[in-house]
Design an enzyme around this catalytic site. Sequence first.
Site, PDB file in Angstrom:
ATOM      1  N   LYS A  93       3.378  63.897 -18.093  1.00 33.55           N
ATOM      2  CA  LYS A  93       2.967  62.882 -17.118  1.00 33.55           C
ATOM      3  C   LYS A  93       3.357  63.396 -15.739  1.00 33.55           C
ATOM      4  O   LYS A  93       4.533  63.531 -15.420  1.00 33.55           O
ATOM      5  CB  LYS A  93       3.641  61.545 -17.408  1.00 33.55           C
ATOM      6  N   ARG A 153      -1.175  51.015 -10.051  1.00 32.05           N
ATOM      7  CA  ARG A 153       0.084  50.503  -9.507  1.00 32.05           C
ATOM      8  C   ARG A 153      -0.153  49.306  -8.606  1.00 32.05           C
ATOM      9  O   ARG A 153       0.655  48.372  -8.575  1.00 32.05           O
ATOM     10  CB  ARG A 153       0.806  51.619  -8.756  1.00 32.05           C
ATOM     11  N   LYS A 171       8.264  58.830  -7.668  1.00 33.48           N
ATOM     12  CA  LYS A 171       8.772  59.090  -9.016  1.00 33.48           C
ATOM     13  C   LYS A 171       8.877  60.589  -9.320  1.00 33.48           C
ATOM     14  O   LYS A 171       8.890  61.005 -10.477  1.00 33.48           O
ATOM     15  CB  LYS A 171       7.883  58.381 -10.050  1.00 33.48           C
ATOM     16  N   GLU A 216       8.298  70.437 -22.483  1.00 29.54           N
ATOM     17  CA  GLU A 216       8.334  69.027 -22.861  1.00 29.54           C
ATOM     18  C   GLU A 216       7.666  68.805 -24.216  1.00 29.54           C
ATOM     19  O   GLU A 216       8.119  67.993 -25.029  1.00 29.54           O
ATOM     20  CB  GLU A 216       7.645  68.168 -21.792  1.00 29.54           C
ATOM     21  N   LYS A 233      -1.279  63.091 -18.784  1.00 26.47           N
ATOM     22  CA  LYS A 233      -1.700  62.123 -17.770  1.00 26.47           C
ATOM     23  C   LYS A 233      -1.446  62.710 -16.386  1.00 26.47           C
ATOM     24  O   LYS A 233      -0.321  63.151 -16.122  1.00 26.47           O
ATOM     25  CB  LYS A 233      -0.908  60.816 -17.948  1.00 26.47           C
ATOM     26  N   SER A 260      -6.579  55.452 -13.529  1.00 26.60           N
ATOM     27  CA  SER A 260      -7.251  54.498 -12.646  1.00 26.60           C
ATOM     28  C   SER A 260      -7.903  55.168 -11.436  1.00 26.60           C
ATOM     29  O   SER A 260      -8.977  54.747 -10.993  1.00 26.60           O
ATOM     30  CB  SER A 260      -6.267  53.430 -12.184  1.00 26.60           C
ATOM     31  N   TYR A 280     -10.548  53.431 -18.958  1.00 23.01           N
ATOM     32  CA  TYR A 280     -11.005  52.080 -18.611  1.00 23.01           C
ATOM     33  C   TYR A 280     -12.511  51.957 -18.816  1.00 23.01           C
ATOM     34  O   TYR A 280     -13.056  50.857 -18.732  1.00 23.01           O
ATOM     35  CB  TYR A 280     -10.624  51.769 -17.163  1.00 23.01           C
TER      36      TYR A 280
END
Length: 282
Positions: A135, A145, A165, A181, A196, A222, A261
């Site tokens: 991510k 967000r 972040k 990871e 992502k 998004s 979506y």
Amino acid sequence: VEAAMKEGVHQVVIFPKTPDELKTSTAEEAFNPDGLAQRSISLLKEKFGNDIVVYTDVALDPYNSDGHDGIVSDAGVILNDETIHYLQKQAVSQARAGADCVSPSDMMDGRVAAIREALDAEGFTDVSIMSYTAKYASAFYGPFREALASAPKAGEAHRIIPPNKKTYQQDPANYREALREAMLDEEEGADIMMVKPGMPYLDIIRLLRDNTTLPVAAYHVSGEYSMLKAAAAAGYLNEQDAVLESLLSMRRAGSDLILTYYATQAARWIQEGGLDASQGGD
């Protein structure tokens, strides 16, 4: 959800929008058995049973008044181990509500193993884990967000709140970190690995596909969705063709699952004879 199922979409992900008055700096609402996410999971499983697969989001940012995926100290440090304790409680509460697969998107170190341990200890050995393995600290998350009001927020005078972040999400310039990871997540017990965002990171999807036998998922986020919508509304693109080509590119890169979506629309377009987005996988 019922409309989506009629189009052949039988997998959904629950993302709650938490009222501000329920948010705290330690995000206890995340594991409220009567919380919005938990009630939604139960409702879907009661109505549709095994005809639907319910995925969840395991992270504190929808419930955290600071807007971060983890608990933030007054000094501005994301508290990894303290956060994991709460993520364990959140995942168990979702499993108890009926979730089929919990999906830690928080990016804390060691959370997959800790969540697997917590689920097994409570008897939820059949609940799967879809880890957000890669991510990235991406600019493409903005519309989500904004919709959930989950972006980092400025702290009070005595507190330092990181403005982004980047201390726990991955550096977009770092290719090899995704592989590290992936190795850790597989070792810790992940059942599915998520990349992502999706289309800007096709190389990462292929990297994981070539280095694991686990299913690889891609999140068509998004910002990607909004750009396609805006371009189509302006007449710059044929929406159906552009969307299906975008999804096909993720499938071709190696993703077994795509979170988008556009799921209901894409399913309808494919059934109507649009671009075959089922082609191109391994």
